[in-house]
Motif scaffolding. Structure first.
Motif, mmCIF file in Angstrom:
data_model
loop_
_atom_site.group_PDB
_atom_site.id
_atom_site.type_symbol
_atom_site.label_atom_id
_atom_site.label_comp_id
_atom_site.label_asym_id
_atom_site.label_seq_id
_atom_site.Cartn_x
_atom_site.Cartn_y
_atom_site.Cartn_z
ATOM 1 N N GLU A 98 -1.458 -11.962 5.621
ATOM 2 C CA GLU A 98 -0.032 -12.167 4.580
ATOM 3 C C GLU A 98 -1.386 -13.220 3.732
ATOM 4 O OE1 GLU A 98 3.249 -15.356 4.305
ATOM 5 O OE2 GLU A 98 2.552 -15.791 5.857
ATOM 6 N N ARG A 100 -4.458 -13.242 3.094
ATOM 7 C CA ARG A 100 -5.266 -12.579 1.973
ATOM 8 C C ARG A 100 -4.776 -12.183 1.247
ATOM 9 N NH1 ARG A 100 -8.227 -6.639 4.053
ATOM 10 N NH2 ARG A 100 -9.020 -6.644 2.440
ATOM 11 N N ILE A 101 -3.316 -11.884 1.382
ATOM 12 C CA ILE A 101 -2.386 -11.373 -0.268
ATOM 13 C C ILE A 101 -2.785 -12.375 -1.231
ATOM 14 C CG2 ILE A 101 -0.473 -10.843 -1.263
ATOM 15 C CD1 ILE A 101 -0.378 -8.965 1.144
ATOM 16 N N PRO A 111 -4.250 -12.102 -5.160
ATOM 17 C CA PRO A 111 -3.578 -11.560 -4.748
ATOM 18 C C PRO A 111 -3.706 -10.096 -6.791
ATOM 19 C CG PRO A 111 -3.234 -12.767 -6.228
ATOM 20 C CD PRO A 111 -4.104 -13.757 -5.120
ATOM 21 N N HIS A 126 -5.473 -3.900 -2.772
ATOM 22 C CA HIS A 126 -4.670 -4.153 -2.206
ATOM 23 C C HIS A 126 -4.009 -2.799 -1.994
ATOM 24 C CE1 HIS A 126 -6.583 -7.827 -0.900
ATOM 25 N NE2 HIS A 126 -5.779 -8.478 -1.388
ATOM 26 N N LEU A 154 -5.071 -3.915 4.031
ATOM 27 C CA LEU A 154 -4.646 -4.164 4.599
ATOM 28 C C LEU A 154 -4.681 -4.358 5.744
ATOM 29 C CD1 LEU A 154 -1.727 -5.544 2.164
ATOM 30 C CD2 LEU A 154 -3.758 -6.804 2.693
ATOM 31 N N PRO A 206 4.550 -5.090 3.124
ATOM 32 C CA PRO A 206 3.775 -5.663 2.905
ATOM 33 C C PRO A 206 3.620 -5.599 0.864
ATOM 34 C CG PRO A 206 3.138 -4.148 4.338
ATOM 35 C CD PRO A 206 4.897 -3.874 3.897
ATOM 36 N N LEU A 244 3.176 -8.288 -1.715
ATOM 37 C CA LEU A 244 2.456 -8.212 -2.442
ATOM 38 C C LEU A 244 2.825 -8.308 -4.363
ATOM 39 C CD1 LEU A 244 -0.832 -7.657 -3.846
ATOM 40 C CD2 LEU A 244 -0.562 -5.369 -3.403
ATOM 41 N N ARG A 268 1.051 -10.859 -6.366
ATOM 42 C CA ARG A 268 0.879 -10.915 -8.236
ATOM 43 C C ARG A 268 1.539 -11.865 -9.159
ATOM 44 N NH1 ARG A 268 -1.112 -4.645 -6.873
ATOM 45 N NH2 ARG A 268 -3.397 -5.735 -6.257
#
Length: 311
Positions: free
Chosen positions: A213, A215-216, A220, A224, A229, A252, A256, A260
């Motif tokens: 989460e 990392r997203i 963004p 990914h 992920l 996920p 994402l 974004r």
């Protein structure tokens, strides 16, 4: 029975004036202590790099070891000293008026009596914290003429001779604001990484899912996928997707998309980049798809959303 800081017998130490930003680095041996029965008019930030210290404020106290940021709020009796079992205490410190936004970041780390302990701070960010304090020390000495002074070289931790005495007071407005910017980066880095690394930060959420989460949220616009992920947290794609959806309440890819769109909204608010470039920066390959999903989320297409902010 708790020992209150204002019951301690040492002579009182003066507190820096509240309007100043003062920063320094000390390397102290057993016997060093500072006692302020009336507290201080400013906030005190301490970051330990070697050895250990003991900080007490009101009826609350904590031990500070390498990597720990301990913050004492104003107006509460306090005392700090080399920890009883330590041979030294090497630490950076800063007295200042804290910016209002810092309170929300420090609040989860409150131990009581306006004493905050931000720990554990991962080893991977400590070099950056050291550089931020060195930058703060240099900027505090700036007169406003020419370039700010260069940062002083570091000293090896654990050297036999006690250091200290490196103290600067930011008198000018520019020097004060630059020093506070460095301290703000220290607050951001320590509170963000300590929260991300603490198991209690998100009860019931697997640490691997928290990392994915994060990392997203951090990037963004990156390409990914469930596979990338999952690989990043050493889970199979199916297991990862199941855990993510079960624990966070959305898949996920839906998370994402939301990240974004939020990133795109912030770019529309803060920049004059063309909508097409914002779509690419936010990870959308089709500007038409971007416009459609943005309108679904925010009630207006990207261009109209930006225009509405400027009226």
């Amino acid at each position: 029975m708790p020992v209150r800081a204002d019951d301690l017998p040492e002579a009182a130490a003066p507190s820096p004036p509240p309007g100043l930003v003062t920063v320094g680095r000390f390397d102290q041996r057993p016997g060093y202590s500072v006692n302020r029965p009336g507290g201080a008019d400013s906030w005190l930030f301490t970051w330990t790099t070697d050895g250990a210290g003991r900080l007490m404020q009101g009826a609350s106290g904590t031990r500070a070891g390498p990597g720990d940021l301990v913050v004492l709020g104003p107006g509460v009796p306090h005392r700090y000293t080399v920890a009883p079992d330590a041979r030294r205490w090497t630490f950076w410190w800063a007295h200042c008026q804290a910016r209002p936004a810092w309170a929300d970041r420090l609040r989860p780390h409150l131990l009581g009596d306006r004493l905050y302990a931000v720990t554990p701070v991962p080893a991977g960010v400590r070099d950056r914290l050291e550089q931020a304090f060195r930058r703060m020390l240099a900027d505090a000495r700036w007169t406003g003429e020419g370039a700010p002074p260069a940062m002083e070289p570091g000293e090896p931790e654990g050297s036999d001779e006690p250091g200290g005495g490196r103290v600067a007071v930011a008198h000018g407005t520019a020097a004060r604001e630059l020093a506070l910017c460095s301290l703000e980066s220290i607050v951001l880095l320590t509170t963000a990484t300590a929260t991300a690394g603490g198991e209690a930060a998100r009860p019931g959420v697997d640490a691997r899912i928290r990392r994915a989460e994060a990392r997203i949220a951090a990037d963004p616009g990156a390409p990914h996928t469930v596979d990338t992920l999952a690989a990043g947290v050493a889970l199979s794609p199916s297991r990862f997707a199941h855990l993510f959806t079960q624990q966070l309440g959305q898949s996920p890819m839906r998370a994402l998309l939301a990240a974004r769109l939020l990133h795109a909204a912030r770019l529309l608010e803060a920049t004059d980049l063309p909508v097409e470039r914002i779509a690419v920066a936010a990870g959308f390959t089709s500007p038409f798809h971007f416009s459609r999903v943005f309108r679904q989320r925010y009630g207006a297409p990207p261009g109209a959303y930006r225009a509405g902010l400027r009226h």
